[in-house]
Write a protein that holds these residues in place. Structure first.
Motif, PDB file in Angstrom:
ATOM      1  N   GLN A 261      -1.315  15.486  -7.709  1.00  0.00           N
ATOM      2  CA  GLN A 261      -1.772  16.981  -7.879  1.00  0.00           C
ATOM      3  C   GLN A 261      -1.082  17.609  -6.417  1.00  0.00           C
ATOM      4  OE1 GLN A 261      -6.034  17.057  -7.568  1.00  0.00           O
ATOM      5  NE2 GLN A 261      -5.893  19.648  -7.912  1.00  0.00           N
TER       6      GLN A 261
ATOM      7  N   GLY B 206      -0.653  14.820  -3.832  1.00  0.00           N
ATOM      8  CA  GLY B 206      -1.590  14.178  -3.729  1.00  0.00           C
ATOM      9  C   GLY B 206      -2.345  13.870  -2.269  1.00  0.00           C
ATOM     10  N   SER B 207      -2.583  12.831  -1.738  1.00  0.00           N
ATOM     11  CA  SER B 207      -3.519  12.249  -0.631  1.00  0.00           C
ATOM     12  C   SER B 207      -1.762  12.106   0.593  1.00  0.00           C
ATOM     13  CB  SER B 207      -3.569  10.550  -0.379  1.00  0.00           C
ATOM     14  OG  SER B 207      -3.253   9.956  -1.089  1.00  0.00           O
ATOM     15  N   PHE B 208      -0.322  12.938   0.277  1.00  0.00           N
ATOM     16  CA  PHE B 208       0.340  12.508   1.586  1.00  0.00           C
ATOM     17  C   PHE B 208       0.757  13.454   1.562  1.00  0.00           C
ATOM     18  CE2 PHE B 208       3.415  11.783  -1.480  1.00  0.00           C
ATOM     19  CZ  PHE B 208       3.146  11.206  -2.712  1.00  0.00           C
TER      20      PHE B 208
ATOM     21  N   PHE C 227       0.251  18.661   0.369  1.00  0.00           N
ATOM     22  CA  PHE C 227       0.451  17.705   0.270  1.00  0.00           C
ATOM     23  C   PHE C 227       0.614  17.543  -1.169  1.00  0.00           C
ATOM     24  CE2 PHE C 227      -2.597  17.949   4.046  1.00  0.00           C
ATOM     25  CZ  PHE C 227      -2.666  17.246   4.080  1.00  0.00           C
TER      26      PHE C 227
ATOM     27  N   LYS D 286       1.310  -1.508   0.117  1.00  0.00           N
ATOM     28  CA  LYS D 286       0.359  -0.147  -0.173  1.00  0.00           C
ATOM     29  C   LYS D 286       0.889   1.427  -0.217  1.00  0.00           C
ATOM     30  CE  LYS D 286      -4.382  -2.190   2.106  1.00  0.00           C
ATOM     31  NZ  LYS D 286      -4.515  -2.134   3.443  1.00  0.00           N
ATOM     32  N   GLY D 287       2.205   0.758   0.437  1.00  0.00           N
ATOM     33  CA  GLY D 287       3.083   2.686   0.604  1.00  0.00           C
ATOM     34  C   GLY D 287       3.762   2.396   1.436  1.00  0.00           C
TER      35      GLY D 287
ATOM     36  N   PHE E 220       2.994   7.360   2.864  1.00  0.00           N
ATOM     37  CA  PHE E 220       3.137   7.593   1.551  1.00  0.00           C
ATOM     38  C   PHE E 220       2.635   7.025   0.898  1.00  0.00           C
ATOM     39  CE2 PHE E 220       6.273   9.558   3.564  1.00  0.00           C
ATOM     40  CZ  PHE E 220       6.314  11.264   2.703  1.00  0.00           C
ATOM     41  N   ALA E 221       1.502   7.240   0.098  1.00  0.00           N
ATOM     42  CA  ALA E 221       0.344   5.861   0.003  1.00  0.00           C
ATOM     43  C   ALA E 221       1.699   5.705  -2.126  1.00  0.00           C
ATOM     44  CB  ALA E 221      -1.032   6.330  -1.030  1.00  0.00           C
TER      45      ALA E 221
ATOM     46  N   ASP F 136      -0.462   4.629  -4.447  1.00  0.00           N
ATOM     47  CA  ASP F 136      -1.614   4.275  -5.951  1.00  0.00           C
ATOM     48  C   ASP F 136      -1.410   5.955  -5.739  1.00  0.00           C
ATOM     49  OD1 ASP F 136      -2.409   4.477  -3.314  1.00  0.00           O
ATOM     50  OD2 ASP F 136      -4.089   2.632  -4.584  1.00  0.00           O
ATOM     51  N   SER F 137      -0.881   6.904  -4.650  1.00  0.00           N
ATOM     52  CA  SER F 137      -1.717   8.069  -4.928  1.00  0.00           C
ATOM     53  C   SER F 137      -1.143   9.217  -6.374  1.00  0.00           C
ATOM     54  CB  SER F 137      -1.212   9.470  -3.636  1.00  0.00           C
ATOM     55  OG  SER F 137      -1.658  10.667  -3.460  1.00  0.00           O
ATOM     56  N   ASP F 138      -2.108  10.313  -6.728  1.00  0.00           N
ATOM     57  CA  ASP F 138      -1.817  11.622  -7.816  1.00  0.00           C
ATOM     58  C   ASP F 138      -0.985  12.348  -6.860  1.00  0.00           C
ATOM     59  OD1 ASP F 138      -2.941  13.708  -6.118  1.00  0.00           O
ATOM     60  OD2 ASP F 138      -4.834  12.627  -7.132  1.00  0.00           O
TER      61      ASP F 138
END
Length: 270
Positions: A210, A237-239, A235, A98-99, A203-204, A206-208
């Protein structure tokens, strides 16, 4: 006579100069923001190499370049390969599909043990609701060095704990003449660290990519200087990748002006 480089004042500088010259000769580019970071990019691949004294961290999206540079470094400097990164400068790295999870669990527990707070009762928040007692000019500590040393340790812990950033920044403003009230507030932070010592960054995989930023500020909450405190986080992406809490350099005449100062700092960071 061959004189050993170790022990000389120029040893670390000469070693880094030799290493950086070698890496640049292999098409690595030294970062202007962090001189210990070297990057090598092609149309398809990306390699990052981070140096701390004689320790090196390597990462890449392809194993071929990592194998290549490790071979060159071994022939030039006789390095030792320690395998996948698990522990580096008090940072613990855990991998899964997953990360990557980054934390400072051992470092946090060492702080608790050193301060005698390992058996304390944990609390669920890092900050006290009432901070008026921090500005009382009474009950000064006889030996403020312990307070200052603990503040420095907690500042290093904020490298993976953004939730401590505001409180530690606030208490660091009283390092010149700390009181017993300030040390009690530090103990409150330690009780919160006891509540979740493994808290950190994730830190995922599969994150984008952005970029997003968030900012906020209080307004003239410091009764001594009447200045506001800015806070922001960014951020990828998600992290979470960067964050800061800092007292503003000027006095804001309104809450809107204070928020604009915080927004400007966030845009500058992005």
């Amino acid at each position: 006579m061959t004189k050993s480089l170790y022990g000389l004042k120029q040893a670390s500088r000469q070693w880094f100069d030799k290493l950086s010259t070698f890496l640049i000769s292999d098409n690595y580019v030294q970062s202007k923001f962090d001189h210990s970071l070297f990057i090598k990019k092609t149309s398809t691949d990306f390699t990052a190499l981070l140096v701390y004294v004689d320790d090196i961290v390597l990462t890449r999206n392809s194993m071929s370049e990592i194998t290549h540079i490790k071979t060159l470094l071994h022939h030039q400097f006789q390095i030792k390969d320690l395998g996948e990164l698990k522990y580096f400068l008090e940072f613990e790295v855990a991998r899964s599909k997953k990360g990557i999870h980054l934390c400072q669990r051992k470092y946090a527990l060492d702080i608790l043990e050193e301060t005698g707070m390992l058996g304390s009762k944990p609390c669920s928040t890092p900050f006290l609701s009432n901070t008026n007692f921090l500005y009382k000019t009474e009950n000064y500590l006889d030996n403020p060095s312990a307070y200052r040393r603990l503040i420095r340790k907690l500042f290093y812990l904020t490298n993976t704990r953004s939730d401590l950033c505001f409180t530690v920044n606030l208490l660091s403003q009283f390092m010149q003449e700390p009181t017993k009230h300030h040390y009690q507030a530090l103990q409150h932070i330690l009780r919160y660290v006891k509540f979740s010592p493994s808290e950190g960054l994730f830190f995922a995989a599969d994150s984008d990519i952005q970029i997003k930023g968030f900012s906020d500020s209080d307004w003239v909450t410091c009764p001594n200087t009447r200045r506001s405190t800015s806070g922001y986080c960014t951020f990828l992406g998600s992290f979470l990748v960067s964050w800061k809490s800092k007292k503003q350099s000027t006095i804001s005449r309104s809450s809107t002006e204070a928020k604009f100062h915080a927004l400007a700092a966030t845009v500058n960071e992005i």
